[in-house]
Design a protein around this motif. Structure first.
Motif: not given
Lengths: 682, 682
Positions: A13-14, A118-123
């Motif tokens: 995802x990154x 958000x500041x901790x995860x990404x989907x």
């Protein structure tokens, strides 16, 4: 799932897949009666789509939604606002506990990959996947893009610029009514204030909310103030320095009480260019903790005391309340002085010296009367010993306003930062921690000055600080005026200007022949120029000019031969008239009240109150609660609805009315200790 | 995996489990010969553990590791530096393609939960799990904590404060050697510069890298400069204003060429209190794009032109190069002027007026000679028409230094921001876009001044800007001195001070009897006070005092009766001597070179070069490449190894040597157009 597989899954995802679109998930808190639990509104839209509060209000069926603070998100979702994501939703939120608005462009889109971060995860997921997930919460579908374009772009909002005079074209400007202030000071103070500031060219609104542009008309007032004050603190042995605007979080947070007061308003730099900083860095909200580690380093011996430094800079306090030009702005200019002394008494003396200078800025320069006094325990500077203050008064709203404060910090900071010296009595005596002071005066003073003196024609500026003190306008030129007379008129105006300049008068001419004299008079009034000199052919015949005062409109004919003495006298007279008028208003609206039954009625008549008070903090809270409008079940916004606001203590004036023997506190049964000034305030 | 299960999985990790410890994963690039592929070093340690470059170098067996930039991480891991995580590692990185250092405290810890986070994801795992995962890369285990405590805390590092005089105690200070500068200006210029700034109390190092504290000794110089310059621009019709320090990204990025130059150095505020901002907000690196939307609004007619505004503020450029006090700092004080004119010629005139004032600041106030000229196309301000500059010279390093620049922006910005007026010729003529200028002078000037004049005894300050111009020190007091003589001595010193103050001399006394006169002489020399007046019993007998010049040590006896005239004369003499000496050095080190074979040898003798040049940008690049030290396979750091640096064009001086007919460019076969000044530079 193994660590390795999870890592590789995430790394997929990154960075975000090509062509993907970022979403925002915002939590809003609607205005809710105090007795009810609020229903948070969650808005899911593309991050670039405008999701205006009125649109949210309309579709969620709520009043005045505002971005939720950490308190609300923690209560509802167990996470601070910045860490909120849709992953925070659970079964607890079904059945109308929350409302969800989702943008129609996302709803059934199975083609596009959307990114939720958000500041901790990404989907990454598709719109259909997302709406499937959200369906249990019965989201409302809103076409935010269509709504945004349906709202007229020019509609003034609280934080945006009011419709400005500049948008009228030159032809229309011929009508003096159009350039002037269009609302009444008494009837709509807030709009009046905006209008005179912008039309008077003091200030312009800016595209970052809570920030304003100080145009030359206001900045030059600030220059007058800085010059006056800087000269006097230098005579007092203070020198100027400059400390960085950045503070590491470690240093910022060193003094706990102090930072608690500022933490919610600190702006953080987390990125430079395209690099994330290893540690976020704060922008100074004030410089105590910036400067004091170096005071500890520089002060080696009692001979290094006193150390008196000042800096002229800007500080940032990211207030979330309704911003107001000069009074409450996210960045503001000020001076902050910081001194360290061997004894408490020397620090007392320093605090007082500065407070007197602050009163001087208000009374001598700005013609604004103030009451000097000490803040109560509730209202003092967090982390300090005591706070002294100049308090002023805005007659139109009947509210008090804090003018400038000078703090005695005692040894609290010096113990925290180890600012200490060997005892002059010898090394067998205990070492001495410095006694410190800090004091600040900001561009807020300009706002107070404007609110106090200005009127429905525009600004009224005290001559000592006005950028232009006199404007010379030629008049009486008609079609019949000969070229010779006209030339003579202009050259007389220019000569007058030179004469007045030589007498240190700040004088301009207004020769804009494309505007009528009447229009130019209105323009000069709008800008608050203290004196207008009208020079016409008839005046020249008698070697005189007509002086018109901005403050009261009075007209006097002045002989040209006396102009260099008469104008400065007139300016000084205007200065003292303004002060006198403001003082009279303040004096008649500062009322001694000894009994509680008279307190609120007196307050409601736009007065500040001097009341006998027991000096017990809880009692002050009680006074505030009891003087606020009865709770009508609404979560009132004090900024917009001043009359509902409770009275807080403004100061314990140094100038005390005589206290009757056995006088009790106005609110409780304890004996009164001081007359204390209470009022609704800014 | 379903969306719901993934969301709940992630929400488990957020917030971090209680008692968990955050890790950092940093990527370093070691110094590597150009012909070789670098081997990145990845450091895994607790986020609070110091992982100093020398320790990394030692254990990874590499030279000068530095934090990797996006280029390296993208090449190796397909991700920008801020998004790098251990999840970016793959099979490609095995077999020595990278090196991993892991802190010993983590290695076999199966008890603690560690958190690995980058800007997009966050994972919780134990130390043993982590080292299991990393084992395929054969990590080196390092006890970073022990290494950190083994390194002496006082060891000076490039970005930290040098060991300061303040750490020596009072007794030791009796030895003048200890308070003075301990390194030679010629032998170790960089440390010498640090020492004289800190020991001379001009500046202190600060705990945010690249930021410095301007102490009164330097800030007062800035005040002298601002006063001088401000007065002159006001005479030129410029007024001061203040625009916010914050810029929205939309506005910042409006002019593409312009922002390209600044983007990598922009600091971004992304958070206020505990709330993430909806849009990151930039801190101004300069204010063109901040101000010009408002110029477009305010300028309605050609009668509103020229508009000339200036602001005194600080700007932020988050440079990643080696910071240097005054010369390269992340925040600096400056003025930025921005004017708009009807015609190109008026803007030409404005640019020149300001450039002359800048030269005045250097030559008249700071006694630093400059060469005025125009920048080449390669070196001009991005987005402008042309740039003029004052260029100075640092004799010790033989490098040029840009003093201050004044830009003609042409109509580029006015077209972008629509700053236009109706044609004064009538509405049937095309509208006119304003011709603009912008110009800035920063605290850099102070660094140049210090580098040029100061010596191994400390600062040498030009009298016109020195905070203290004269220090009076009583001498010759011994055990045998009678009380009467001693009292007389002190009262004479005080009377002298009063006399000199009345003559507008900035004078202090140094009566610190706990220090010897010799120590006090050294201290005054360290601080660069231009004149020391020694007053002893013998002097009093002849009604005279001994004046000692800081610049050349010359001593003169001055009769007390003439002190008010002789001292100001002496100060002016010192001022002109300093300028003369600096000018002589600059003049002899500005060498005309017509043939390429002489170029590099002349450069290597610490000269700047005036060379005939074709004005073709590519040729300038060629000159730069060809004059840099031959590629020895090392990735040179130009900051620390100036001699390796190529020469760039500094300016095309307005004062041109005569050009021979048919003269060719020094580097190519094209005809020469101008003599251009080249040099290694700051």
């Amino acid at each position: 799932m193994s660590l390795e597989s999870m890592l590789s899954l995430l790394s997929l995802e990154s960075p975000s897949p090509e062509g993907s679109i970022e979403l925002k998930t915002l939590v809003f808190k609607p205005k809710t009666p105090k007795s009810q639990v609020p229903v948070p509104v969650i808005v899911v839209a593309q991050s670039t789509t405008a999701t205006a509060a009125p649109v949210i209000a309309k579709y969620a069926g709520v009043k005045e939604p505002r971005l939720a603070n950490d308190e609300l998100t923690t209560t509802f979702f167990g996470t601070p606002a910045k860490e909120f994501s849709l992953a925070s939703l659970s079964n607890d939120h079904k059945d109308g506990k929350i409302k969800i608005l989702i943008d129609s462009s996302i709803k059934d889109d199975s083609e596009t990959t959307y990114i939720l971060a958000n500041s901790v995860a990404k989907l990454a997921l598709t719109g259909s996947q997302l709406s499937g997930f959200l369906s249990v919460y019965s989201p409302v579908v809103v076409d935010f893009i269509a709504e945004a374009s349906a709202t007229p772009a020019a509609a003034p909002t609280k934080s945006a610029a009011p419709a400005a005079a500049a948008s009228t074209n030159t032809a229309k400007l011929e009508d003096a009514k159009l350039i002037g202030v269009t609302v009444d000071k008494e009837a709509d103070f807030s709009n009046w204030y905006s209008q005179i500031l912008t039309k008077g060219e003091m200030l312009d609104y800016y595209d970052v909310s809570g920030c304003y542009i100080l145009r030359p008309a206001s900045y030059s007032i600030w220059e007058k103030i800085t010059e006056w004050f800087d000269k006097r603190i230098k005579q007092d042995g203070v020198t100027n320095a400059y400390f960085p605007m950045f503070v590491s979080s470690k240093v910022l947070e060193k003094e706990k009480d102090h930072i608690e007061g500022f933490a919610p308003e600190v702006a953080w730099v987390t990125r430079a260019g395209s690099s994330e900083l290893e540690e976020p860095i704060a922008i100074r909200p004030t410089s105590e903790t910036v400067m004091y580690p170096y005071y500890a380093k520089w002060i080696r011996s009692h001979r290094d005391l006193p150390l008196k430094l000042n800096q002229w800079n800007s500080v940032v306090r990211w207030e979330f309340k309704h911003p107001q030009p000069f009074l409450r702005t996210r960045e503001f200019l000020w001076q902050e002085g910081h001194t360290a002394h061997l004894t408490e008494a020397e620090a007392d003396e320093q605090v007082k010296t500065i407070l007197d200078l602050y009163a001087g800025v208000y009374e001598e320069l700005l013609a604004v009367p103030v009451v000097k006094g000490k803040k109560t325990e509730n209202e003092k500077f967090a982390g300090g010993l005591y706070t002294t203050t100049c308090e002023s008064y805005i007659p139109t709203t009947g509210r008090g306003i804090q003018g400038a404060t000078s703090h005695h910090l005692g040894q609290n900071f010096s113990k925290m930062f180890n600012i200490s010296v060997e005892n002059p009595l010898g090394s067998d005596h205990p070492k001495i921690f410095a006694n410190q002071t800090s004091w600040g005066l900001s561009t807020r003073v300009i706002g107070v000055m404007v609110m106090v003196h200005s009127d429905n024609k525009g600004l009224v500026l005290p001559p000592r600080v006005a950028q232009h003190q006199v404007v010379i306008i030629p008049v009486g030129i008609t079609n019949k005026t000969t070229k010779e007379v006209e030339d003579n008129l202009y050259s007389t105006c220019t000569a007058l200007q030179a004469k007045l300049k030589a007498a240190d008068v700040r004088v301009i001419t207004d020769f804009r022949s494309n505007y009528s004299p009447g229009w130019r008079f209105s323009d000069a009034e709008l800008k608050g120029i203290p004196v207008r000199l009208e020079v016409g052919p008839k005046d020249l015949a008698t070697d005189s000019v007509l002086a018109v005062r901005r403050d009261n409109g009075a007209k006097t004919s002045i002989s040209i031969s006396e102009i260099e003495t008469k104008i400065p006298e007139l300016l000084e007279d205007i200065q003292s008239s303004l002060f006198k008028a403001a003082k009279e208003k303040f004096d008649t609206h500062r009322v001694i009240v000894d009994e509680w039954k008279d307190f609120v009625p007196t307050l409601n008549k736009k007065n500040l109150i001097l009341a006998p008070y027991c000096d017990v903090p809880e009692c002050e809270d009680d006074i505030k609660d009891s003087s606020s409008k009865q709770d009508n079940g609404e979560d009132m916004d004090v900024d917009e609805k001043a009359p509902s606001m409770g009275a807080k203590s403004l100061c314990i004036p140094y100038d005390q009315p005589p206290m009757k023997a056995g006088q009790k506190c106005i609110k409780c049964d304890r004996p009164a200790v001081h007359y204390t000034m209470f009022g609704r305030s800014y």
